[in-house]
Enzyme design. Structure first.
Site, PDB file in Angstrom:
ATOM      1  N   GLU A 137       0.744  -1.653   0.004  1.00 17.09           N
ATOM      2  CA  GLU A 137      -0.005  -0.114  -0.016  1.00 17.09           C
ATOM      3  C   GLU A 137       1.028   1.661  -0.069  1.00 17.09           C
ATOM      4  OE1 GLU A 137      -3.281  -0.105   2.869  1.00 17.09           O
ATOM      5  OE2 GLU A 137      -3.681   1.765   2.573  1.00 17.09           O
TER       6      GLU A 137
ATOM      7  N   LYS B   2      -7.520  -1.903  11.028  1.00 11.29           N
ATOM      8  CA  LYS B   2      -6.781  -2.314   9.745  1.00 11.29           C
ATOM      9  C   LYS B   2      -5.857  -1.488   9.942  1.00 11.29           C
ATOM     10  CE  LYS B   2      -6.102  -2.100   5.263  1.00 11.29           C
ATOM     11  NZ  LYS B   2      -5.403  -1.267   4.710  1.00 11.29           N
TER      12      LYS B   2
ATOM     13  N   HIS C 127      -2.612   9.967   0.742  1.00 21.90           N
ATOM     14  CA  HIS C 127      -2.679   8.561   0.238  1.00 21.90           C
ATOM     15  C   HIS C 127      -3.193   8.896  -1.876  1.00 21.90           C
ATOM     16  CE1 HIS C 127      -3.956   4.214  -0.868  1.00 21.90           C
ATOM     17  NE2 HIS C 127      -4.825   5.073  -1.354  1.00 21.90           N
TER      18      HIS C 127
HETATM   19  C1  MEV Z   1      -6.017   2.122   5.271  1.00 19.92           C
HETATM   20  O1  MEV Z   1      -4.923   1.300   5.135  1.00 19.92           O
HETATM   21  C2  MEV Z   1      -5.771   2.658   6.829  1.00 19.92           C
HETATM   22  C3  MEV Z   1      -6.995   3.412   6.963  1.00 19.92           C
HETATM   23  O2  MEV Z   1      -8.727   3.219   6.557  1.00 19.92           O
HETATM   24  C4  MEV Z   1      -7.070   3.421   8.157  1.00 19.92           C
HETATM   25  C5  MEV Z   1      -8.337   3.867   9.386  1.00 19.92           C
HETATM   26  O3  MEV Z   1      -9.191   4.676   8.454  1.00 19.92           O
HETATM   27  O4  MEV Z   1      -7.903   3.933  10.751  1.00 19.92           O
HETATM   28  C6  MEV Z   1      -7.093   4.796   7.002  1.00 19.92           C
END
Ligand code: MEV
Length: 466
Positions: free
Chosen positions: A113, A308, A421
């Site tokens: 990622e 996650k 991101h």
């Molecule tokens: C993405 O890989 C992880 C997030 O969704 C974690 C979160 O929402 O706290 C950004």
């Protein structure tokens, strides 16, 4: 992928029809093969290439492109699993500037990622000027169980168990000798009556200390010996009726639920010290983070995604260090629901003007055994981490999880997650469109000050190429 083909307004009948059609045309179902594992590597590759690709030569060349030119190294990787045809690359990145218990660490992370390593690095740097991370291993006990069926008087079984308990330790001496020298071994063995939950079901529930090894082989070997001893001794126990001697062992296996193998990672600072060039109101920032965590504490849909984000950091280090990420994942999520409801693994508070933010997770990790001395990149990752003990590694993995969670919450509660991101993901889009260096320069310049989304970048590339 199926859902692309199943429009919500079509009838069940046509869904079935479409599904069949889809299967035939797109899954391209083929014949089964007998004895695949007996084929040579070349034969396996040829079979796969001819069976699944319209251009087998191209497929073979892609498969071989990922082979290592060093034959011995390739052989080593081939033998990690069965039926290896090639290697599957994932990037290994470094998140530097992790100040943990007063010492700086660079953390190797293996993950696909795009924004994860950048996020961890950003958090690490931020907290390095605010006292750094504190991490403590709370305990490191592992668990294994022999599951068995006993159709008899439970009091007799208890008496039997207390009489033979010591024999379990004696029978496993050859297995435990080396582990004991390293300060580990079997901690305790209990008989557990589970007949309220399942008729005639009992367990030997054993606890272990496995020091720097993850301990799966050690634990499973001990358990299999316990099972043998249990059966053998039952035949010799005079109080048992003939049918009671017939203890049926169902299975002997470690548990990946390790609620007493837990590490705590924490950061804290005065609320006012939270400010930086993008945080002008630190109190508001802290309160928003706390509110975001409270939401994850009460709302499982959010908690899963919140956790996650923690696992983005945890898994990446677990993978880099050759540990079993499936075991860690399984154990972490059951821990997150140990009180009957899935909840956040991290917490935060403000007390006496101090913002404290912490995480407690179970991590059964090893720094010896398994792939640790076999996989050259694992060896390297452990070296970068300063050849940690299993306890040290637990701390480093936990702080990476906390850093990742902080980075996610910081973005989510301020700019939103997509800005950071997509900044990282833009490279994937540029690669997808095989952009030239010249195009890249122009695209990156343009998106320095413009919102990035997949479609906007694609449109920009298309316009550029007109
Ligand atoms: C993405 O890989 C992880 C997030 O969704 C974690 C979160 O929402 O706290 C950004």
């Amino acid at each position: 992928m199926l859902y692309f083909y199943l429009k919500p307004n079509i009838t069940i009948k046509s869904k079935t029809y479409l599904y069949k059609k889809y299967s035939q045309n797109h899954f391209n179902m083929k014949n089964a093969i007998a004895g695949f594992s007996k084929l040579s590597k070349e034969e396996k590759i040829n079979w796969i290439a001819n069976e699944y690709f319209s251009n087998p030569n191209e497929a073979i060349s892609t498969i071989k492109q990922y082979w290592n030119s060093d034959e011995n190294l390739q052989k080593l990787h081939d033998e990690f699993i069965e039926n290896t045809i090639t290697n599957f690359y994932l990037p290994m990145g470094i998140a530097p500037n992790f100040l943990v218990n007063g010492k700086y660490h660079s953390i190797p992370m293996v993950i696909e990622e795009s924004s994860v390593v950048a996020a961890a690095s950003k958090s690490a740097k931020y907290w390095s000027t605010r006292g750094g991370f504190k991490a403590t291993v709370l305990n490191s006990e592992k668990i294994g169980q022999v599951h068995f069926i006993y159709k008899g008087d439970s009091e007799k079984l208890e008496k039997f168990f207390s009489q033979i308990k010591n024999k379990f330790f004696i029978a496993t001496e050859s297995i435990t000798k080396n582990m004991q020298k390293r300060g580990g071994g079997i901690l305790d063995i209990e008989l557990r009556n589970k007949t309220n939950e399942l008729e005639n079901y009992y367990q030997l529930h054993a606890t272990f200390e496995t020091k720097d090894s993850m301990g799966a082989n050690f634990i499973n070997s001990c358990l299999e010996q316990f099972a043998k001893t249990l059966k053998e001794e039952s035949l010799l126990f005079d109080d048992f009726l003939e049918e009671e001697k017939n203890i049926e062992v169902i299975m002997s296996i470690l548990s990946n639920y390790v609620p007493n193998c837990v590490v705590r990672a924490e950061v804290s600072c005065k609320v006012e010290e939270l400010s930086d060039k993008n945080i002008s109101n630190p109190k508001e920032f802290a309160e928003k983070i706390i509110q975001a965590i409270r939401i994850a504490e009460v709302e499982p849909f959010r908690a899963v995604t919140h956790n996650k984000g923690i696992m983005n950091g945890v898994d990446a280090v677990v993978l880099a260090t050759g540990n079993d990420f499936r075991a860690v994942e399984a154990g972490v999520h059951v821990y997150a629901s140990r009180n009957g409801k899935y909840t956040s693994l991290s917490h935060a508070k403000i007390e006496n003007d101090i913002f404290t933010y912490w995480l407690e997770i179970p991590l059964a990790l090893g720094t010896v055994g398994g792939l640790t001395s076999l996989h050259p990149m694992v060896k390297m990752a452990l070296e970068i981490l300063g050849k940690p003990s299993a306890h040290d590694l637990m701390k480093l993995v936990a702080v990476t999880g906390l850093a990742q969670n902080f980075a996610a919450l910081r973005s989510l509660t301020t700019t939103g997650i997509q800005e950071g991101h997509m900044k990282m993901h833009i490279n994937n889009i540029l690669n997808q469109f095989k952009t030239t260096d010249e195009e890249r320069k122009l695209i990156k310049k343009h998106f320095e000050n413009n919102a990035i989304s997949h479609s906007v970048v694609v449109e920009f590339i298309e316009n550029l190429r007109k």
